[in-house]
Structures are given as C-alpha cells and as structure tokens.
Design an enzyme around this catalytic site. Structure first.
Site, PDB file in Angstrom:
ATOM      1  CE  LYS A  81      -4.111   1.870   2.379  1.00  0.00           C
ATOM      2  NZ  LYS A  81      -5.039   1.746   3.522  1.00  0.00           N
ATOM      3  CB  SER A 156      -8.142   3.872   2.525  1.00  0.00           C
ATOM      4  OG  SER A 156      -7.399   3.138   3.485  1.00  0.00           O
ATOM      5  CB  SER A 180      -8.771   1.114   5.400  1.00  0.00           C
ATOM      6  OG  SER A 180      -9.359   2.385   5.333  1.00  0.00           O
TER       7      SER A 180
END
Lengths: 489, 479
Positions: A81, A156, A180
């Site tokens: 990420k 997210s 997320s």
C-alpha cells in the site's frame, strides 16, 4: 489445463519455490505479466518495480540453489500500500504533498517480509492518506473493482483488494483504521484481516490515526492470511504500542471445524441499514456455521449507533496532529510562491492536500480546540470505552461476533463522493472494531444477483486471531460459495 | 503605595542522557549541523517515538530530590503548534499528568532558608535550532537538538525578588549537579530559565498581571531582568498605566526587556494524549530503586559536614557548593588534616589559585593528600604559614609534594634558638633608634623589628619563637 501461476496461493508458491519445483523468478515474471495484462483496466498498481522484484526473486532462487533457507514466504509476490515506507520507489500516500517522497528507511514489516523471502512487485493505490472508503480520493489514479469496472473497489486499501481480486499478487499489504482492509476485501471478494491493535508493528506505516491504525494482509484465501500473519506479527522495539506477546503458528489454528464455537450475532448489525441481499448472504453463512456444529447466540452491542461519530472525532483529532508534519520544510511539496513561513504552510497544505484530507484536518483541529475538547474529544474517548465494553460483555457469551462487513455491495464511481456522510456509513460495521482495538476478518460469502461480492465479518477477542482464522477457514472449506473469477479478462 | 513582587520560574534542563529522548541518536547537538539525526527526530513519515528509560530514571531522581510526589501513572501528550524548528509540528510533552508533582526546594538567603514550592517537573523533547542569514532572506534548521531530552521544572509563585530567584537557580543547579543529570550550562542552553513576574500592593492577595521573560543566558541576567521587570511594572502602575500580559525578551546589551514577537498569535496548543506512546508507570519498587541510588544531597551534606567537622554554617555552605569541592575537602580531612585548617586552606589559598587559573577543583594538581601534608608541615613547625603560601603556589604549578619542595629549596624553618638569638642581637645593634622608640613606649615598633629579623632569616624563622625571643632580648638588654 494447468492453473496459471498467477492463480497460485501463498502456500502453493512458497512450497514450490522452496522445493525447487518453481523458481521465484518464474513466479515474479508471471505476476508482472499478469499486471501488464489486467492492470491497465484495474489500475490497482501505482508503481511497478520490475527490476527490483526480479533481483529479489533471483536472490531467493540463489538461496534455494545453495541450500540456504529462503524463508517462509519464498518467492511470494507482494503489493505494498502506498502509505507503507519503502526505500524502493516512492511512498506517496496517494497525495500530491508526497508525490515525490522517497523514504530513507523500510518499514519494519517490509524488513520482515524481505527476510522471509517475499518479492515486492510494487505499490498499490489507496485513498489519500487512507481517508476514504472507495479509493476515489487517490490523487494518482482511479482503481476499479475487478468484478465491475464501473464500480469502486472500496477503500482505503482499494488498490490492495483489487490487486488480489485480479490475481496481480498473492499478498497485498493494507492498513485498516476504520475498515480500510475489511471493507475493500468485502467489495472485491477477497480475504482481509485487521489484526488486534499492537499485533503488527506500525513503524513505517504513515500514520492516519495512531490509536486505530493497524497493518494487515489481503489474500486469496484464509490460509494465505494465516501464513502472512506468521511473518507480519510480533513485538517491535521501535513501536512502543506493539504487543509483547509470542506469535503462534497461525496455520495450526486451521483445524477445519467449528464444533462448539459460540458465535454472537449482534442485533444492531441486522437493521434496515443492511441491504436485503447482503442480509440474505450473511444469514446463509450463519446456517453454514450452524450445520458445522457452531452455536449461534444473540448478543447486543448497544453503543453501535455512536461508533461513527466517535470515530470521526478521534481519528480526525489524531490525524490533525499526524499530518501537521507535511509542511514543506524538510520534505514533500512546498509551494514555490510562498514568501513567508506562514505562507509556506498555508499555500503548500491548501494546494497539496485533497478536499477529504483538508476536511478531516479541520475537523480534528476543531475538536481539540480549547473550549471544545471536553465536549468532543474527551466525550468521544468515554464513548470509545463504552463501545469496547459492549464487546467485552458480548465475549462473555460468545467466542466471536459475526455479521456483514459492509451494509452494501460495491457502488458506482461518484455515487457517494458528493456526500461525505453517506460515504462514512460504508464503514458502520467495521469502525467499532478499531475503536475496541479488536481483530476482524472479512471473507467472501457469495455474489449478489448482479454478480457483486458480499463480505462476512468475524470479530474476535483481543489477540484472538487464531479463533477467527479457524472459523473463517472452516467456512471457506465447507460453504461451497467460491466466487469464481471476476469478469475482467 | 508599596509593592511586592510575585515571581514563578520555569526552568528547562537538558538531561545528560547519551541518546535523545525518543530515538537512538546521540544527544550531542554541538556536532556538525544535522549530523546527529535520524528519521524519528526529523519527523519523517511513518516513524514512532520510543521513550528513553534513562530519561525517566533521571527525571524521577530529580523529582525525588525536589521532594516531589512521583506519579505512579503519567502520560505523554502532544502539544500542537507550527514552527520550522518543530520536526512534527507538535512537541511531545506532558500536559495534565506530569511525572513529578508538588515538591519543594530550600534556598539560602544570607543564612536564612526559604522554601520554594515546585509545582511540577515533566518530560519533553527539545526543538531543532533555526539560524538565519544576516540579510534575513534565508533560514537553516539544525535538527541535532531536535528530540534532546528536556525536563521542565516549574515553581509555585513563591519567589518575591530577583535575589530569591537567583538563590533558587543556584540551589537548583547545585541539586542537578549533585545528581549528575545535567551540565547546567546556561550559555550553551543546557539550562534555560524563564520568569513569570507580576507585582501587587503589599497585603493584596490577588496576583497582578504577569509578564514572562525569556532569552536570558545567565543567572545574573535573570537577576537583572527580574529587577528590571519589577521596576517597570511598578512604574507603569504608579503612572496610571496597566501591565500587559505578554512574553518579553531580555536584551542583555541594553539591560532592558522588550516585547517578543510571538510564534503564533493565538496560543491554543490543542494538547491531547500521545497515542504513539504507552503511559509511564513507575511503581513503588522502581521509585525505591531510584531513591536508594540518590547521592547525598546538598542540604544533607551541608548539615552533616557542619556537624562532623565543626564547620561554621558559612564554611559548610561554601565547601558543599559543589560536590567536587566537598569530596576534595573530605579527602583532605580523611588523611589527618585539621578540619578547620583544611577548610581555610581550601577556601582561601587554593580557591584563589584555582580562580586565578580558571581551573576546576577536579583539574587541580594539588592532591588532597599533598594539601594535608602541607598543613601537617605547618603544624609540626617545619615550615611557617608564609612559607606554606609560597609552597602551595609551587605545588599548584608543578604538582610536586610539599615535602619535596621543602627539601629541594632548603626551606625548613629555623627553630634553633641560638641561631635566631644571634640574628636578633645583630638586628637590635643595627637599629638603635627603633630600639630607643620601643623603650620609650612605642609598641608598634615591635612589629618593625620582627620584620627585620624575619627578613634576615629569609622568612624561615618560626614566627612564635621569634616573637618570644625578641621580647626576651629587648627586656634583657633593658635591665
């Protein structure tokens, strides 16, 4: 027809690489080819580290050849990420303010994965600074849901979920502050686990809300999640909040049965807010557990309604301080027109933070301001304790709590960006878990009539990851609800 | 109207831990700019602080020495404000639950003691240092100091004058040096003092409006700044004006305070608990461990040494001002020197030599054993006091033992009665006029004659013996 390499699980890859049946370079090349093939449609990857990945893979193969243990994740391709610090490439947090930022150090989990023989393919997309539930807040690109390219992947960690769903890597690292990891995993039909707060080191995770953030893996199945946790978890002397507890072999928990487990169904998670089709899927899953010998007990989490408000006070307060350092003084974007120190702050931040980030910084600054602190921040801390107590009470009656991960399946781009509150509701079932610092896992539990994945969430006791993995794995093995391939190719 | 000043002090002490308070970097901030830095103290994305345990130990030691209650449970907080010397744009500090609370320290005011209340002592991190080009168009930031461990010590508003403030700083510095937790160098910024000053009519309970004075680089500067502020407040009020609550800087060159430009117009620090750190839990056993490791503190040592060595309050005070001096003194006495004489030699001759050479007692080449030997030589009559003064200067210069100097230079005192009598007779014969004056009752002339005899012996005559023999000779000749 043999399964393509990119379909292989973490277990399959690492066993094959360790035994010499496959080389890590072959595996890496297959995944890079897969990325080249599907990522133009999915847009999960923001950076692809072809040379570095192949070099890492070659080093793993060299170890295998020399008879040196290449590690428990030998040759396993990983997507990282955008908010996890890596010396390789950039660490942008999908924000203009860090668009050219190169971290001078690797996050602890990056070091651990590297030592375990994993291969980093590159970085994956996210909402700017992890603030969002659709990955639409990225300033880099728009990631699509592999199950329907007109729809969001969730967020997210939307890039992580989409990358797993589209078979672009075997492990994608995500971070979960209010859902997320779990919500995008649900929306993209993969497995995502948020470990207990303190289980995984946060050193090198760019902080959004420090008391809620936790790193976790997104994978194709539960066993892969367990294998990932074996490497990711553990005390880190560089993270004072990391738990000093032994790390079990999580795969040992995968017994294949749920007999005698007590599963709590909170009535607050099954209201009108829950989409009818999602309810149907979750209820079908409950039946699978029942027939597997688990006991279903009704429980109540009475403070559920306050979770979103509480969350948005605490996370914005912490974020307002965490994001203060992005000021253009030492690194990151600095507005060239600034003539004074104050202008440097105001112009740089106003220009380089997106609207959702600015909104949360302002909210957080407000709730901490003198005169408002008691009414907002302090009260939210008290409610947070009540929410935690709800779970403590529930765990008196059950071994874990179960319900939907998200009230709705994925939605089309732009459907919720106009109204932030509506977007915040996407996390109603996941937020409490962070507030209570508990572990939570989302696993696929079927497709809707229009072919969109539904997610089932299991919430455990503090450091009760093994129970969650055992139950999730058993469901995966016995439910017969494999989703099949997303219609991207 | 008569006014009384009310002063409270805030002192920031740089604690001499080897590493910074939240990372492993060296705390030496005098190194080349930005050399002792890492991602943590630079506030890079993703980093986390880890509390230095040595800092907690030293802070607890200071708290105990200041008679504070040590919090069983305290926490760190974020103090939010923007400034380029702040790596994270928040400072990790302690807000409502400091590590040490409710203590006191005794200060010395011309022999009288007064107790100054200590409100709190708390842990925080230092900021970086900004430097600006003279033209003012460029600024540099040196992060070597960013994250260095600071202990902030805050007093109650118990101080009533510049003199008391000075005495407080003296006592605090002495305590910190005894504990060996800081070098307390104000010029180098390892001890920074700020004073909150207000005045009120004598008898009024309510405080007046206060001003805060910063930027003071010495104790005497603090003294002058407080005197200046008190006078300024009184003058303002007497002329019908009002004191404005503000922060003022001390301009040492002009000897005045001037309003300081504020870092931020409105000070709302938006404190909240630091989520990246766990609470500081100091249990009873930990506190006890630190308590047992404390050295003898200044007040205790002063009183013990006063009693043990029969020192006056003044002497005990001077000798215990620094631990090194007190240690030196006790070593001199331990090898057998007379306690009172040792005190006189230490505070007199030796201190004068040290001051002239700008040396510390720890660098002194005169060992305690040699000083004791010197005193022994005087006691035994081998040398006299005047000779001893020359000898100690030589010892100070060369590090030689006094016996060796005496031997080398043939300095032993003349105690031979016959030899002195011969010289006396010669001196009296050479100075008939003075002898006559003495006989006619001019007693002062005796001193002149002693001096003449001493000079003739090159200062080596035993003074007491010389006195006796001279008187005897004068009266013998008279008869």
């Amino acid at each position: 027809m043999t399964t393509p390499l990119y379909k292989k699980t973490v277990r399959e890859i690492r066993d094959a690489v360790r035994s010499g049946a496959l080389t890590a370079v072959e595996v890496t090349e297959a995944h890079l080819a897969r990325i080249a093939d599907v990522d133009p449609k999915v847009d999960a990857f923001t950076q692809i580290w072809t040379d570095e990945a192949l070099a890492q893979a070659a080093a793993v193969d060299a170890k295998v050849k020399q008879g040196i243990d290449p590690g428990p994740l030998a040759g396993v391709p990983v997507g990282v990420k955008e908010l996890i610090c890596t010396r390789t490439g950039k660490t942008t947090c999908a924000s203009k303010i860090l668009e050219n930022f190169r971290s001078p150090y690797d996050a602890t989990i990056i070091q651990k994965l590297d030592a375990a023989g994993a291969v980093f393919l590159g970085k994956v997309n996210m909402d700017e600074f992890a603030m969002g539930s659709s990955t639409e807040r990225s300033t880099i690109k728009t990631t699509k849901n592999p199950w329907n390219l007109k729809c969001v992947p969730g967020g997210s960690s939307g890039g992580s979920a989409a990358a797993i769903s589209a078979d672009e890597c075997a492990i994608a690292l995500g971070s979960d502050t209010g859902g997320s990891i779990r919500q995008p995993a649900a929306l993209c039909g993969c497995v995502g686990i948020k470990p207990t707060y303190g289980r995984v080191s946060r050193f090198g995770l760019v902080a959004f809300a420090s008391s809620l953030d936790q790193i976790g893996p997104l994978t194709k199945n539960v066993e892969d999640a367990a294998l990932s946790l074996n490497t990711l978890c553990g005390r880190d002397p560089r993270d004072a909040t990391s738990a000093d507890l032994p790390v079990p072999d999580f795969t040992k928990a995968l017994t294949g049965d749920v007999k005698g487990l007590r599963i709590g169904l909170p009535k607050e998670y099954f209201t009108e807010a829950l989409n009818a089709e999602m309810r149907e899927k979750v209820e079908a899953a409950v039946d699978v557990f029942k027939s597997g010998g688990a006991e279903i007990v009704p429980v109540s989490l009475p403070h559920t309604d306050y979770a979103i408000a509480t969350y948005y006070i605490i996370c914005t307060a912490e974020a307002s301080a965490n994001l203060a350092r992005f000021d253009g003084v030492r690194y990151g974007y600095r507005n060239p027109a600034a003539k004074t120190v104050e202008e440097m702050y105001v112009l740089s931040k106003s220009e380089a933070f997106g609207p959702e980030v600015r909104r949360r910084i302002m909210l957080g600054t407000y709730v901490l301001s003198s005169g408002y602190y008691d009414a907002y921040y302090l009260k939210a801390q008290k409610v947070r304790r009540l929410i935690k107590k709800d779970f403590d009470d529930a765990f008196e009656k059950c071994d874990f709590v179960m319900g939907p991960t998200s009230p709705i399946p994925t939605f089309e781009f732009g459907a919720k960006t106009e109204n932030p509150l509506e977007m915040y509701l996407a996390d109603i079932y996941t937020i409490s878990v962070n507030l209570a610092t508990l572990p939570g896992i989302s696993i696929p539990c079927g497709l809707t009539a229009s072919g969109l994945p539904a997610g089932l969430q299991l919430i455990g006791r503090p450091f009760g990851e093994e129970t969650l993995l055992r139950a999730a794995h058993c469901y995966e093995q016995t439910s017969g609800t494999t989703l099949g391939d997303p219609p991207i190719a | 109207m008569e006014f009384e000043a009310v002063v409270g002090m805030e002192v920031h002490v740089e604690i001499n831990s080897k590493s910074k308070v939240f990372c492993g970097c060296s705390a030496d901030f005098h190194a080349g700019p930005n050399t002792n830095v890492c991602p943590v103290c630079l506030g890079m994305p993703g980093v986390l602080p880890v509390l230095n345990v040595d800092m907690v130990n030293k802070s607890v030691a200071v708290g105990l020495a200041l008679n504070c209650a040590i919090s069983r449970w305290s926490k760190l907080d974020r103090k939010n404000y923007f400034y380029p010397d702040m790596a994270k744009n928040y400072q990790i500090s302690q807000y409502d639950l400091p590590l040490c609370q409710n203590g006191w320290i005794e200060i010395d005011l011309d022999g009288q003691t007064k107790r100054i209340g200590i409100t709190r002592a708390h842990i925080e991190e230092d900021t970086a240092r900004n430097t600006h080009t003279i033209a003012g168009n460029q600024s540099g930031v040196d992060f070597n100091r960013s994250g260095v461990a600071l202990l902030e010590i805050v007093t109650e508003p118990d101080i009533r004058s510049a003199k008391e403030a000075f005495a407080y700083l003296t006592a605090l510095k002495q305590l910190l040096q005894y504990l060996d937790v800081s070098d307390c160098n104000m010029e180098e910024g390892s001890l920074r003092a700020e004073a909150n000053i207000s005045v009120r009519p004598v008898g009024q309970e309510q405080f007046g409006t206060k001003t805060e004075v910063k930027n003071v680089a010495s104790f005497s500067g603090v003294f002058k700044a407080i005197e200046f502020e008190i006078a300024r407040h009184i003058k303002l009020i007497n002329s019908g004006g009002k004191v404005v609550q503000e922060t003022r800087g001390w301009d040492a060159d002009r000897g005045i305070t001037v309003p300081q430009r504020l870092k931020e117009s409105a000070h709302d620090y938006r404190y909240f608990p630091e989520p990246d750190l766990v609470p500081i839990v100091v249990d009873e056993a930990w506190e006890q461990r630190i308590r047992e490791s404390l050295p003898e503190l200044p007040a205790a040592r002063r009183s013990r040494m006063g009693t043990q060595y029969g020192l006056s309050a003044y002497d005990a005070n001077v000798i215990t001002l620094s631990q090194d001096t007190a240690n030196y003194y006790e070593r001199v006495v331990a090898v057998g020197a007379d306690a009172k004489k040792a005190a006189n030699w230490l505070m007199g001759e030796l201190q004068a030599l040290l001051s002239a050479a700008k040396q510390e007692i720890t660098d002194c080449r005169v060992t305690p054993a040699d000083l004791a030997a010197l005193i022994g030589l005087i006691d035994s009559g081998a040398i006299n006091g005047k000779m001893a003064k020359d000898i100690i200067a030589e010892m100070f210069e060369t590090g030689k033992a006094p016996q060796d100097i005496v031997k080398e230079q043939g300095l032993s005192q003349i105690t031979d009665t016959g030899a002195i009598e011969d010289i006396i007779r010669k001196v009296l014969a050479d100075n008939p006029a003075q002898v006559g004056q003495f006989r006619s009752g001019k007693e002062q002339v005796f001193g002149f004659l002693v001096g003449q005899v001493m000079r003739a012996t090159q200062g080596k005559a035993n003074p007491a013996l010389l006195n006796d023999l001279l008187r005897r000779e004068l009266s013998r000749q008279e008869n």
